[in-house]
Write a protein that holds these residues in place. Structure first.
Motif, mmCIF file in Angstrom:
data_model
loop_
_atom_site.group_PDB
_atom_site.id
_atom_site.type_symbol
_atom_site.label_atom_id
_atom_site.label_comp_id
_atom_site.label_asym_id
_atom_site.label_seq_id
_atom_site.Cartn_x
_atom_site.Cartn_y
_atom_site.Cartn_z
ATOM 1 N N TRP A 74 -1.926 -4.190 -75.140
ATOM 2 C CA TRP A 74 -3.236 -4.477 -75.558
ATOM 3 C C TRP A 74 -2.929 -2.663 -76.621
ATOM 4 O O TRP A 74 -3.554 -3.054 -77.447
ATOM 5 N N THR A 75 -2.436 -1.684 -75.644
ATOM 6 C CA THR A 75 -3.539 -0.712 -76.441
ATOM 7 C C THR A 75 -2.228 -0.466 -77.217
ATOM 8 O O THR A 75 -2.645 -0.688 -78.801
ATOM 9 N N ARG A 131 -4.428 -0.784 -85.995
ATOM 10 C CA ARG A 131 -5.959 -0.205 -86.628
ATOM 11 C C ARG A 131 -4.747 0.645 -87.475
ATOM 12 O O ARG A 131 -4.368 1.286 -89.014
ATOM 13 N N GLN A 132 -2.981 0.997 -87.502
ATOM 14 C CA GLN A 132 -2.165 1.842 -88.516
ATOM 15 C C GLN A 132 -2.436 0.356 -90.030
ATOM 16 O O GLN A 132 -1.847 1.147 -90.833
ATOM 17 N N GLY A 133 -1.909 -0.562 -89.630
ATOM 18 C CA GLY A 133 -1.643 -1.858 -90.700
ATOM 19 C C GLY A 133 -3.015 -1.854 -91.730
ATOM 20 O O GLY A 133 -3.321 -1.874 -92.382
ATOM 21 N N LYS A 148 -5.495 -0.334 -96.545
ATOM 22 C CA LYS A 148 -7.628 0.810 -97.291
ATOM 23 C C LYS A 148 -7.056 1.838 -97.998
ATOM 24 O O LYS A 148 -7.300 1.399 -99.316
ATOM 25 N N ALA A 149 -5.713 2.377 -97.903
ATOM 26 C CA ALA A 149 -4.830 3.622 -98.564
ATOM 27 C C ALA A 149 -4.366 3.185 -100.103
ATOM 28 O O ALA A 149 -4.094 3.404 -100.666
ATOM 29 N N ASP A 150 -3.271 1.537 -99.765
ATOM 30 C CA ASP A 150 -3.374 1.029 -100.810
ATOM 31 C C ASP A 150 -4.213 0.783 -101.469
ATOM 32 O O ASP A 150 -4.581 -0.398 -102.975
ATOM 33 N N GLY A 151 -6.289 0.477 -101.454
ATOM 34 C CA GLY A 151 -6.973 0.416 -102.588
ATOM 35 C C GLY A 151 -7.171 -1.730 -102.144
ATOM 36 O O GLY A 151 -7.712 -1.737 -102.797
ATOM 37 N N ARG A 152 -6.213 -2.126 -101.307
ATOM 38 C CA ARG A 152 -7.100 -3.462 -100.550
ATOM 39 C C ARG A 152 -7.929 -3.818 -99.901
ATOM 40 O O ARG A 152 -8.079 -3.780 -99.161
ATOM 41 N N HIS A 153 -9.217 -5.306 -100.763
ATOM 42 C CA HIS A 153 -9.901 -5.365 -99.408
ATOM 43 C C HIS A 153 -9.714 -6.092 -98.367
ATOM 44 O O HIS A 153 -8.809 -7.214 -98.739
ATOM 45 N N LEU A 154 -10.103 -5.892 -97.934
ATOM 46 C CA LEU A 154 -9.831 -6.295 -95.779
ATOM 47 C C LEU A 154 -11.338 -7.516 -96.023
ATOM 48 O O LEU A 154 -12.592 -7.104 -95.805
#
Length: 114
Positions: free
Chosen positions: A67-68, A75-77, A82-88
């Motif tokens: 689970w951890t 979280r890494q993904g 977000k760093a790539d500027g993709r909308h989530l």
């Protein structure tokens, strides 16, 4: 009867606490179908209970680590996206410029939501 030990909780403490509540306080048996060693209907003697308790501790620890690890990877993904500027998440809704007019016509039944 459950399919996986993870059904009892999200971490080691929750799994162990729920197992003890069901087996000791309620006095019910548990059968984990994916792990035949975790079947309290089969081992009522002291040695059987000891083996089940040890197996439970090991498998609960493994479920907690799984689970951890999944949450760390998730979280890494998210951070990479977000760093790539993709909308989530859900796409943003684009409203027409004449929204109030459309809403009034929809409310009166002149047009449908489609």
């Amino acid at each position: 009867m459950v399919t996986e030990l993870k059904r009892f909780g999200r971490n080691y403490g929750e799994i162990y606490k729920e197992w003890l509540h069901i087996t000791k306080e309620i006095g019910a048996d548990i059968k984990v179908t994916s792990m035949p060693i975790l079947d309290t209907t089969q081992s009522k003697e002291l040695v059987g209970q000891l083996i089940t308790d040890v197996a439970l501790a090991v498998f609960a620890y493994m479920a907690d680590e799984d689970w951890t690890q999944r949450h760390v990877l998730q979280r890494q993904g998210i951070e990479l996206a977000k760093a790539d500027g993709r909308h989530l998440g859900r796409p943003r809704v684009e409203y027409p410029e004449n929204l109030e007019d459309c809403y009034g016509r929809w409310k009166s039944g002149m047009i449908s939501a489609k």
